[in-house]
Scaffold this active site. Structure first.
Site, PDB file in Angstrom:
ATOM      1  CD  GLU A 172      -2.833   1.262   2.410  1.00 17.80           C
ATOM      2  OE1 GLU A 172      -2.814   0.340   3.244  1.00 17.80           O
ATOM      3  OE2 GLU A 172      -3.621   2.206   2.486  1.00 17.80           O
ATOM      4  CE  LYS A 214      -6.103  -0.299   1.511  1.00 13.84           C
ATOM      5  NZ  LYS A 214      -6.812  -0.946   2.613  1.00 13.84           N
TER       6      LYS A 214
HETATM    7  P1  13P Z   1      -9.464   4.204   3.620  1.00 17.00           P
HETATM    8  O1  13P Z   1     -10.289   3.462   2.607  1.00 17.00           O
HETATM    9  O2  13P Z   1     -10.265   4.842   4.706  1.00 17.00           O
HETATM   10  O3  13P Z   1      -8.460   5.132   3.004  1.00 17.00           O
HETATM   11  O4  13P Z   1      -8.594   3.135   4.388  1.00 17.00           O
HETATM   12  C1  13P Z   1      -7.904   2.202   3.669  1.00 17.00           C
HETATM   13  C2  13P Z   1      -6.774   1.748   4.462  1.00 17.00           C
HETATM   14  O5  13P Z   1      -6.662   0.597   4.767  1.00 17.00           O
HETATM   15  C3  13P Z   1      -5.751   2.733   4.863  1.00 17.00           C
HETATM   16  O6  13P Z   1      -4.598   2.064   5.235  1.00 17.00           O
END
Ligand code: 13P
Length: 328
Positions: A172, A214
């Protein structure tokens, strides 16, 4: 089939997204306080039990990312993870952000020390996939190349360790939505971050077939004067991904990043409208864009539980139904 093959198959079942319910204790405390609920281990259990036990959630959600507390937590309804239906158990394994020295307050994510040992313990509790988040701010001089390279390196080291222990890593890199930046600036920052991340993943010999990306959607900053146009978001986002995300990655599951639930859903829909010919699935791994409507319906009251679960299911269904046909 190996464990990691099973996990990636389960997470990429047609029409499935991922629910992020892995808020750290300070973050979930902020969210609960916003609806006037005190954050205690008991209230966090109650709320997360509500999420996980939503009837039929597994029709739309292939996996749920948990915070460490939830992985072993028990309460009046027993162990939280016993309510996962057939959804895969994921776990946030990073230890959060710290300032990266010699930058202008940019961040780096900690948590690599002892990660392999922690993973073996998480595996015994049923966890099968992991998440690690790195963040990038945008300004005239950010993200710096130092922050981009340092964060790419930890993301790749994390992903390699996760795969060595048979976990599917969610990688991510989040370019933060807060800020006054334009969509073009978000495009450039996101492209630079992705380029460095995939170079590092390659350097660390991460198996791209067994990971999930992500990312943020590419959008104008929250405090900019520009409104979010879902068609434009789809265009910019897919343009960047075509250049920087290898076709071997099976699935891109977007974070919502503070984009309101109904707009995040429209952006996902636009991308899937364009996306029929793209090599990856374009799905979701939202926290706020799935949980906010549910929390607003719940307000911490037992009598609202059924309507709160209905909201969660409604948004999971909406997002899943807009995934491109080839994923169904
Ligand atoms: P959000 O969809 O609220 O951005 O959160 C996703 C997430 O896992 C952030 O690390």
């Amino acid at each position: 089939m190996s464990l990691i093959e099973n996990t990636i198959d389960a997470l990429t079942l047609p029409g499935r997204g991922i629910l992020a319910a892995d808020e750290s204790t300070p973050t979930i405390t902020k969210r609960l306080n916003a609806i006037n609920v005190e954050s205690t281990p008991e209230s966090r259990y109650d709320y997360r039990h509500l999420l996980l036990s939503t009837p039929n959630l597994n029709q739309y959600i292939g996996g749920v990312i948990l915070f460490e507390e939830s992985l072993t937590q028990t309460g009046p309804h027993g162990k939280l993870t016993d309510h996962m239906q057939s959804m895969q158990i994921g776990i946030k394994v990073d230890k959060g952000l710290t300032t990266l020295p010699n930058t202008d307050q940019e961040k780096i994510t900690e948590g690599l020390d002892g990660l392999g040992e922690r993973l073996e313990n998480y595996k015994k509790e049923g966890a099968r996939f992991t998440k690690w988040r790195c963040v990038y701010d945008i300004s005239s001089h950010k993200p710096s190349s130092l922050a981009i390279d340092a964060n790419a390196e930890v993301l790749a080291r994390y992903a390699a360790i996760a795969q060595a222990h048979d976990f599917v890593p969610i990688v991510e890199p989040e370019v933060i939505h807060d800020g006054t930046h334009s969509i073009d600036e978000c495009y450039h920052a996101s492209s630079a971050a992705l380029e460095a991340v995939f170079n590092a993943l390659k350097r660390h010999r991460v198996d791209l077939e067994y990971m999930i990306l992500k990312p943020n959607m590419i959008a104008p900053g929250k405090q900019s004067n520009d409104t979010i146009n879902p068609e434009e978001v789809a265009h910019y986002t897919l343009n960047a991904f075509m250049r920087h995300v290898p076709a071997a990655v099976p699935s891109i599951n977007f974070l919502s990043g503070g984009i309101p639930a109904d707009i995040a859903y429209q952006c996902l829909q636009e991308m899937n409208n364009i996306g029929d010919l793209l090599p990856w699935r374009l799905s979701y791994s939202f926290a706020r864009a799935l949980q906010e409507p549910c929390m607003e319906a719940w307000l911490g009251k037992e009598e609202n539980k059924t309507s709160a679960q209905a909201k969660l299911l409604e948004y999971a269904q909406k997002n899943s139904e807009c995934l491109a046909d080839f994923q169904k």
